[in-house]
Scaffold this motif. Structure first.
Motif, short mmCIF file in Angstrom:
data_model
loop_
_atom_site.label_atom_id
_atom_site.label_comp_id
_atom_site.label_asym_id
_atom_site.label_seq_id
_atom_site.Cartn_x
_atom_site.Cartn_y
_atom_site.Cartn_z
N THR A 580 28.78 -25.62 -58.08
CA THR A 580 28.96 -27.06 -57.86
C THR A 580 28.19 -27.45 -56.60
OG1 THR A 580 31.17 -27.02 -58.86
CG2 THR A 580 30.62 -28.91 -57.47
N MET A 581 27.11 -28.20 -56.78
CA MET A 581 26.23 -28.54 -55.67
C MET A 581 26.73 -29.75 -54.89
SD MET A 581 22.48 -27.85 -57.41
CE MET A 581 22.99 -28.40 -59.04
N SER A 582 26.36 -29.80 -53.62
CA SER A 582 26.79 -30.87 -52.72
C SER A 582 25.83 -32.05 -52.78
CB SER A 582 26.86 -30.33 -51.28
OG SER A 582 26.95 -31.38 -50.35
N ARG A 583 26.37 -33.21 -53.07
CA ARG A 583 25.55 -34.43 -53.11
C ARG A 583 25.00 -34.73 -51.72
NH1 ARG A 583 24.97 -39.04 -56.20
NH2 ARG A 583 24.40 -40.90 -55.00
N LYS A 584 25.84 -34.53 -50.69
CA LYS A 584 25.41 -34.81 -49.32
C LYS A 584 24.22 -33.94 -48.93
CE LYS A 584 27.07 -34.93 -44.55
NZ LYS A 584 28.22 -34.69 -43.64
N LYS A 585 24.22 -32.68 -49.37
CA LYS A 585 23.14 -31.77 -49.04
C LYS A 585 21.82 -32.24 -49.64
CE LYS A 585 22.93 -26.76 -48.44
NZ LYS A 585 23.63 -25.49 -48.75
N TRP A 586 21.86 -32.72 -50.87
CA TRP A 586 20.66 -33.22 -51.52
C TRP A 586 20.19 -34.53 -50.88
CZ3 TRP A 586 17.43 -31.09 -55.05
CH2 TRP A 586 17.86 -29.93 -55.68
N GLU A 587 21.12 -35.42 -50.63
CA GLU A 587 20.77 -36.72 -50.07
C GLU A 587 20.21 -36.59 -48.66
OE1 GLU A 587 22.80 -41.16 -49.82
OE2 GLU A 587 24.07 -39.39 -50.01
N THR A 588 20.82 -35.72 -47.83
CA THR A 588 20.38 -35.55 -46.45
C THR A 588 18.96 -35.00 -46.38
OG1 THR A 588 22.66 -35.17 -45.73
CG2 THR A 588 20.91 -34.43 -44.25
N PHE A 589 18.66 -33.97 -47.16
CA PHE A 589 17.31 -33.40 -47.10
C PHE A 589 16.28 -34.35 -47.69
CE2 PHE A 589 13.69 -30.70 -47.80
CZ PHE A 589 13.71 -29.86 -46.70
N ALA A 590 16.66 -35.12 -48.71
CA ALA A 590 15.71 -36.08 -49.29
C ALA A 590 15.34 -37.14 -48.25
CB ALA A 590 16.31 -36.73 -50.53
N ARG A 591 16.31 -37.61 -47.47
CA ARG A 591 16.02 -38.60 -46.43
C ARG A 591 15.15 -37.98 -45.33
NH1 ARG A 591 18.68 -43.28 -46.95
NH2 ARG A 591 20.48 -43.34 -48.37
N PHE A 592 15.41 -36.72 -44.99
CA PHE A 592 14.59 -36.01 -44.01
C PHE A 592 13.15 -35.90 -44.51
CE2 PHE A 592 12.66 -31.88 -43.03
CZ PHE A 592 12.52 -31.98 -41.66
N ALA A 593 12.97 -35.53 -45.78
CA ALA A 593 11.62 -35.39 -46.36
C ALA A 593 10.89 -36.73 -46.36
CB ALA A 593 11.73 -34.85 -47.79
N HIS A 594 11.62 -37.80 -46.57
CA HIS A 594 11.00 -39.13 -46.56
C HIS A 594 10.56 -39.51 -45.15
CE1 HIS A 594 11.12 -43.67 -47.05
NE2 HIS A 594 10.22 -43.27 -47.94
N ARG A 595 11.40 -39.21 -44.15
CA ARG A 595 11.05 -39.53 -42.76
C ARG A 595 9.84 -38.72 -42.29
NH1 ARG A 595 16.60 -38.90 -41.93
NH2 ARG A 595 16.18 -36.92 -40.83
N GLN A 596 9.74 -37.49 -42.76
CA GLN A 596 8.65 -36.62 -42.32
C GLN A 596 7.37 -36.84 -43.10
OE1 GLN A 596 8.79 -34.50 -39.67
NE2 GLN A 596 10.83 -35.37 -39.30
N GLY A 597 7.41 -37.73 -44.07
CA GLY A 597 6.21 -38.01 -44.86
C GLY A 597 5.94 -36.99 -45.94
N ILE A 598 6.91 -36.13 -46.23
CA ILE A 598 6.74 -35.15 -47.30
C ILE A 598 6.70 -35.85 -48.65
CG2 ILE A 598 7.74 -33.12 -48.41
CD1 ILE A 598 9.02 -32.41 -45.72
#
Length: 614
Positions: A580-598
């Motif tokens: 069972t995967m964590s929604r927060k874990k996916w959402e947090t890293f996606a926002r980080f990737a967006h901020r970093q220009g990934i």
């Protein structure tokens, strides 16, 4: 022995006053004649095909004692056929198009039956057998001498073996040939014909040889040129079979049999014409075995028989090529070689049969591309890659977890003097995956006040360890702390690393199971079984690591065992504890990737993963 002959007769008419139609006879054996504006052309008696087969069977039987015997039985077969018409194309008129086929089979069997007990009520007998079978088949172009000698075989009897232009000595089927066929390497020995200059095999029609005296399709009637219709095929097989059976009259009611069989194959196959056939060449050595137990219960008027049998077969086949689906690649839409690194087949844990692990491509991005294209239902990949792919519109999402936390790190040698990320100033840092790893590197160094201009980045592909040991770079980004660090230790050069999550990079799932949106719409139950079996396998590995490691090493004998043992022990604590995967874990890293220009745009979190586990 059999032979088929055909006599063809054509009636042709002309209108009164018109010029008579003319037909050039094929030979002086039969000619046409005119009769009141109509004439008949009778062709020579020509065999549509000629076939000869022979069989020699010998049995040597020696009985001794009470019911014991020894039996030897050699069997020989030969089949020959001369092809004169192929797919409606008459090749009789052109010797270069002539081809034939020869098949030979030889079987040598030895059986031994020994009575171990003479009691009729407690009979016990052992039967052991050993056999060797050799099959040889070749179909190819005939030499001019062989073509002439089999043009009109007396009575259809072809006793003399055919002579082929490309026999097994002139064109051997070996591993080099198989590799050339798989890669379709231009100019290589992948066919007995020159595939780069096919015009030289064009057939030519010099005479009006059809029944109406007209110029016909050059591909249907020819006298010179070629070979154009010749198929070169070789199928060879050697087979050893060993079997044993024990027959035991336990008592007056029960008669028990049990035994087994082992089969060892060696198979060589090749086929081509003026073009290569997909999968047209292979050399394999499959093995198989079976075992059984049977009981015959005699209750007088009622007889009950029951038993159990198990069969096993391993084709030892492999798929060493993957289709390149990267539009930016030089080999796009071509099959490229990658080594076979996994062939594990284990039990699913759910009673639904084996769980197959496909071969792993050398490029870690290939599995995601195959799933996105619908060419594979599942694959192992990385959470950051799933986010990047989804932001680009690829229909992939995660369905399960293998490793819960990052293994990727920034690694360096202890002797380098690097203690903190600030020490990377003025250093050369290697990387493999440009967009992702450079963004992670910049985020890590920024946490200690460095900018990208404070260090030099070098693309070392996936040669991370060798780049460090050779001094090409001072540190590498993307090294797995459980693998590259263990590899450095085995080389006698200790290393160290910076964990990403210690320097401002959010936690993420290192390895996830991914699937295709369309596949999941129709096969969610299959995906659920897969992740359930995956968690069962992870739990088994955690509970019995030595047994799990033994299964892995047996399935992957080519790996560096000590290195993989160390890497396995180090990663044990990072294996998934739940699917069972964590929604927060996916959402947090996606926002980080967006901020970093990934990624350029932020995808919907619900499109990144789906929890299918029960």
């Amino acid at each position: 022995m059999r032979c088929r002959f055909v006599v063809s007769e054509f009636i042709m008419t002309t209108s009164p006053g018109s010029a008579p139609m003319r037909a050039a006879p094929l030979s002086r054996k039969r000619s046409w004649y005119e009769n009141q504006g109509a004439f008949a052309v009778k062709w020579p008696r020509t065999p549509s095909s000629a076939q000869s087969s022979y069989r020699l069977n010998t049995i040597l039987n020696w009985s001794y004692g009470t019911g014991s015997r020894l039996r030897a039985s050699p069997v020989f077969n030969q089949f020959q056929e001369r092809y004169l018409s192929l797919n409606g194309v008459l090749v009789l008129t052109n010797p270069l198009e002539a081809q034939g086929a020869t098949g030979r089979n030889a079987t040598y069997s030895l059986n031994w039956t020994q009575n171990l007990s003479r009691s009729s009520e407690r009979a016990l007998a052992l039967e052991v057998g050993l056999s060797y079978q050799q099959d040889r088949f070749i179909r190819s172009a005939l030499t001019r001498n062989s073509e002439a000698s089999t043009y009109a075989p007396f009575g259809g009897f072809m006793t003399k073996p055919f002579e082929f232009v490309f026999d097994r000595e002139a064109f051997p089927i070996d591993q080099a040939l198989v590799d050339f066929v798989r890669t379709n390497t231009p100019g290589s020995r992948r066919s007995p014909h020159d595939l780069e200059n096919l015009d030289q095999y064009t057939t030519r029609q010099r005479f009006r040889t059809n029944p109406y005296g007209l110029v016909s399709n050059p591909g249907s009637w020819s006298e010179t040129g070629g070979p154009n219709s010749v198929l070169h095929r070789v199928n060879d097989e050697d087979r050893w079979v060993a079997r044993a059976t024990l027959d035991w009259q336990v008592d007056r009611f029960n008669r028990v049999k049990f035994g087994g069989e082992y089969i060892d194959y060696s198979i060589t196959s090749y086929a081509s014409g003026l073009s290569l056939f997909p999968g047209g060449a292979y050399i394999q050595e499959p093995v198989g075995w079976n075992g059984f137990v049977q009981d015959r219960l005699d209750l007088g008027n009622i007889v009950v028989e029951g038993g159990l049998r198990i069969d096993y077969f391993n084709s030892k086949a492999e798929r060493p090529y993957a289709l390149d689906l990267d539009p930016q690649s030089e080999t796009f839409n071509q099959y490229v070689f990658y080594p076979r690194t996994s062939g594990y087949q284990g039990f699913s844990g759910q009673g639904s049969g084996p769980a197959d692990c496909a071969d792993r491509p050398a490029d870690p991005n290939d599995p995601l591309k195959l799933v996105a294209a619908g060419r594979a239902p599942f694959a192992i990949n990385y959470q950051p890659n799933v986010i990047i792919a989804r932001s680009q519109g690829l229909p992939v999402r995660a369905i399960g977890v293998l490793v819960e936390h990052p293994l990727s790190s920034l690694a360096f040698l202890k002797r380098s003097g690097i203690k903190t990320p600030a020490d990377l100033k003025g250093k050369r840092i290697g990387y493999s995956v440009q967009a992702l790893e450079l963004a992670l590197l910049h985020a890590l160094t920024a946490s200690r006040g460095l900018t990208p201009g404070d260090y030099t980045t070098v693309n070392v592909n996936f040669n991370l360890t060798s780049a460090l040991l050779s001094g090409q770079v001072d540190a590498v980004m993307g090294a797995f702390w459980n693998y590259e660090l263990a590899e450095l230790e085995l080389e006698g050069v200790p290393g160290d690393y910076f964990a990403l999550t210690d320097y401002g990079i959010p936690d993420y799932y290192e390895l996830v199971v991914i699937s295709n949106d369309r596949f999941l719409e129709r096969n969610k139950a299959t995906a659920r079984k897969l992740v359930t079996a995956l968690q069962a396998a992870v739990d088994f590995s955690r509970a019995q690591p030595e047994r799990a490691l033994a299964v892995y090493l047996k399935a992957n004998p080519e790996v560096r065992e000590e290195l993989d043992r160390r890497a396995f022990r180090l990663v044990m604590g990072q294996f998934a504890t739940t699917q069972t995967m964590s929604r927060k874990k996916w959402e947090t890293f996606a926002r980080f990737a967006h901020r970093q220009g990934i990624i350029a745009s932020l995808p919907d979190t619900d499109d990144l993963f789906i929890n299918v586990a029960p």
